[in-house]
Design a protein around this motif. Sequence first.
Motif, PDB file in Angstrom:
ATOM      1  N   MET A 115      74.682  19.923  66.926  1.00 18.13           N
ATOM      2  CA  MET A 115      74.363  18.884  65.987  1.00 18.13           C
ATOM      3  C   MET A 115      74.708  19.366  64.588  1.00 18.13           C
ATOM      4  SD  MET A 115      70.707  17.164  65.465  1.00 18.13           S
ATOM      5  CE  MET A 115      70.392  16.166  64.084  1.00 18.13           C
ATOM      6  N   ILE A 116      75.452  18.588  63.869  1.00 17.76           N
ATOM      7  CA  ILE A 116      75.863  18.932  62.519  1.00 17.76           C
ATOM      8  C   ILE A 116      74.825  18.414  61.546  1.00 17.76           C
ATOM      9  CG2 ILE A 116      77.600  18.587  60.745  1.00 17.76           C
ATOM     10  CD1 ILE A 116      79.628  18.277  62.967  1.00 17.76           C
ATOM     11  N   SER A 117      74.319  19.321  60.717  1.00 20.25           N
ATOM     12  CA  SER A 117      73.344  18.869  59.723  1.00 20.25           C
ATOM     13  C   SER A 117      74.055  18.832  58.384  1.00 20.25           C
ATOM     14  CB  SER A 117      72.133  19.788  59.712  1.00 20.25           C
ATOM     15  OG  SER A 117      72.152  20.664  58.647  1.00 20.25           O
ATOM     16  N   THR A 118      73.883  17.768  57.676  1.00 18.93           N
ATOM     17  CA  THR A 118      74.518  17.626  56.370  1.00 18.93           C
ATOM     18  C   THR A 118      73.473  17.745  55.280  1.00 18.93           C
ATOM     19  OG1 THR A 118      74.263  15.241  56.455  1.00 18.93           O
ATOM     20  CG2 THR A 118      76.350  16.144  57.240  1.00 18.93           C
ATOM     21  N   ILE A 119      73.934  18.131  54.138  1.00 15.16           N
ATOM     22  CA  ILE A 119      73.048  18.264  52.992  1.00 15.16           C
ATOM     23  C   ILE A 119      73.278  17.058  52.098  1.00 15.16           C
ATOM     24  CG2 ILE A 119      72.609  19.642  50.932  1.00 15.16           C
ATOM     25  CD1 ILE A 119      72.867  22.081  52.592  1.00 15.16           C
ATOM     26  N   THR A 120      72.213  16.406  51.738  1.00 16.77           N
ATOM     27  CA  THR A 120      72.297  15.201  50.913  1.00 16.77           C
ATOM     28  C   THR A 120      72.584  15.586  49.466  1.00 16.77           C
ATOM     29  OG1 THR A 120      69.955  15.191  50.378  1.00 16.77           O
ATOM     30  CG2 THR A 120      70.619  14.049  52.407  1.00 16.77           C
ATOM     31  N   SER A 121      72.924  14.565  48.668  1.00 17.11           N
ATOM     32  CA  SER A 121      73.209  14.819  47.248  1.00 17.11           C
ATOM     33  C   SER A 121      71.965  15.306  46.519  1.00 17.11           C
ATOM     34  CB  SER A 121      73.773  13.563  46.584  1.00 17.11           C
ATOM     35  OG  SER A 121      72.842  12.509  46.686  1.00 17.11           O
ATOM     36  N   GLN A 160      69.606  17.186  47.893  1.00 16.45           N
ATOM     37  CA  GLN A 160      69.462  18.590  48.275  1.00 16.45           C
ATOM     38  C   GLN A 160      70.475  19.467  47.545  1.00 16.45           C
ATOM     39  OE1 GLN A 160      69.859  18.067  52.517  1.00 16.45           O
ATOM     40  NE2 GLN A 160      67.624  18.014  52.834  1.00 16.45           N
ATOM     41  N   ARG A 161      71.703  18.949  47.398  1.00 22.02           N
ATOM     42  CA  ARG A 161      72.736  19.694  46.677  1.00 22.02           C
ATOM     43  C   ARG A 161      72.315  19.901  45.224  1.00 22.02           C
ATOM     44  NH1 ARG A 161      78.288  20.897  46.570  1.00 22.02           N
ATOM     45  NH2 ARG A 161      79.169  20.685  44.490  1.00 22.02           N
ATOM     46  N   LEU A 162      71.773  18.880  44.600  1.00 29.30           N
ATOM     47  CA  LEU A 162      71.305  18.970  43.220  1.00 29.30           C
ATOM     48  C   LEU A 162      70.173  19.999  43.098  1.00 29.30           C
ATOM     49  CD1 LEU A 162      71.671  17.814  40.385  1.00 29.30           C
ATOM     50  CD2 LEU A 162      69.934  16.105  40.942  1.00 29.30           C
ATOM     51  N   PHE A 163      69.294  20.026  44.116  1.00 29.08           N
ATOM     52  CA  PHE A 163      68.213  21.000  44.126  1.00 29.08           C
ATOM     53  C   PHE A 163      68.783  22.430  44.170  1.00 29.08           C
ATOM     54  CE2 PHE A 163      65.341  23.799  46.442  1.00 29.08           C
ATOM     55  CZ  PHE A 163      64.182  23.685  45.694  1.00 29.08           C
ATOM     56  N   SER A 176      72.578  30.223  56.237  1.00 29.90           N
ATOM     57  CA  SER A 176      73.214  28.905  56.190  1.00 29.90           C
ATOM     58  C   SER A 176      73.213  28.350  54.761  1.00 29.90           C
ATOM     59  CB  SER A 176      72.518  27.928  57.147  1.00 29.90           C
ATOM     60  OG  SER A 176      71.200  27.668  56.722  1.00 29.90           O
ATOM     61  N   ILE A 177      72.137  28.574  54.012  1.00 29.23           N
ATOM     62  CA  ILE A 177      72.098  28.127  52.611  1.00 29.23           C
ATOM     63  C   ILE A 177      73.126  28.913  51.795  1.00 29.23           C
ATOM     64  CG2 ILE A 177      70.669  28.098  50.519  1.00 29.23           C
ATOM     65  CD1 ILE A 177      69.898  25.899  52.415  1.00 29.23           C
ATOM     66  N   LYS A 178      73.191  30.205  52.044  1.00 28.82           N
ATOM     67  CA  LYS A 178      74.140  31.043  51.306  1.00 28.82           C
ATOM     68  C   LYS A 178      75.582  30.589  51.576  1.00 28.82           C
ATOM     69  CE  LYS A 178      75.941  35.413  52.000  1.00 28.82           C
ATOM     70  NZ  LYS A 178      75.909  36.682  52.648  1.00 28.82           N
ATOM     71  N   LEU A 179      75.910  30.351  52.838  1.00 31.03           N
ATOM     72  CA  LEU A 179      77.271  29.924  53.187  1.00 31.03           C
ATOM     73  C   LEU A 179      77.597  28.559  52.574  1.00 31.03           C
ATOM     74  CD1 LEU A 179      77.457  31.086  56.910  1.00 31.03           C
ATOM     75  CD2 LEU A 179      78.647  32.061  54.948  1.00 31.03           C
ATOM     76  N   TYR A 180      76.632  27.639  52.619  1.00 31.99           N
ATOM     77  CA  TYR A 180      76.849  26.325  52.026  1.00 31.99           C
ATOM     78  C   TYR A 180      77.121  26.462  50.522  1.00 31.99           C
ATOM     79  CZ  TYR A 180      76.201  21.643  50.238  1.00 31.99           C
ATOM     80  OH  TYR A 180      76.405  20.459  49.588  1.00 31.99           O
ATOM     81  N   ASN A 236      80.663  25.554  48.485  1.00 34.26           N
ATOM     82  CA  ASN A 236      80.632  24.444  47.541  1.00 34.26           C
ATOM     83  C   ASN A 236      80.559  24.891  46.084  1.00 34.26           C
ATOM     84  OD1 ASN A 236      80.523  21.866  49.239  1.00 34.26           O
ATOM     85  ND2 ASN A 236      79.053  23.226  50.232  1.00 34.26           N
ATOM     86  N   GLY A 237      80.772  26.159  45.831  1.00 37.84           N
ATOM     87  CA  GLY A 237      80.857  26.645  44.456  1.00 37.84           C
ATOM     88  C   GLY A 237      79.529  26.704  43.721  1.00 37.84           C
ATOM     89  N   ILE A 238      78.447  26.835  44.434  1.00 34.70           N
ATOM     90  CA  ILE A 238      77.128  26.944  43.796  1.00 34.70           C
ATOM     91  C   ILE A 238      76.793  28.440  43.743  1.00 34.70           C
ATOM     92  CG2 ILE A 238      74.701  26.272  43.899  1.00 34.70           C
ATOM     93  CD1 ILE A 238      75.586  23.896  45.663  1.00 34.70           C
TER      94      ILE A 238
END
Length: 177
Positions: free
Chosen positions: A1-7, A9-12, A40-44, A48-50
Amino acid sequence: MISTITSEQRLFLQNTTHLTRRDQTRAFNERFSENKSVNSIKLYCNRNGIHTGRTGHFPKGRIPLNKGKKNGPCPHAKPIGYEIVGPDGYILIKTLEGWVFKSRYIWEQHNGQIPKDHQIIFKNGNSKDTNIENLLMVKRKVLLHSNRVYSKVRNSENGEIIFLLSELKLKELELSQ
């Protein structure tokens, strides 16, 4: 199951870059009732350049914390006269020329230079006893002969006699030729 991060969550994640990744993940999971791992947070964030802004490098022009403080002496530097016991059990002493055997150093202090074909030995066989009365200078040939012939009978009482016997035997062989 692919979990996506919402906008949201990305802003957070973008607003919490001052935290370590572990703290950021903990806050993320609490805020959004998720169960994401630190990895997983680190890889995301990396994809995504965060970035956290921590590079591991000192910025140019930064003043070191130890500027103006005197560093102590090198922990490996030993003063002249320092003694250690080497791996073979002989005592070594530090001199201006470097590390030398204490037995040779003491002999040279009392009797002068040791000739190239001579060796300093211990009369009683104890390499820790570097008293001048326990040291004896013998030719290497005599040492070789005594080690070959008399090694099984040599002890602390007859050490000097054994070397004298070896020297006598070598003189006898020399004269017979």
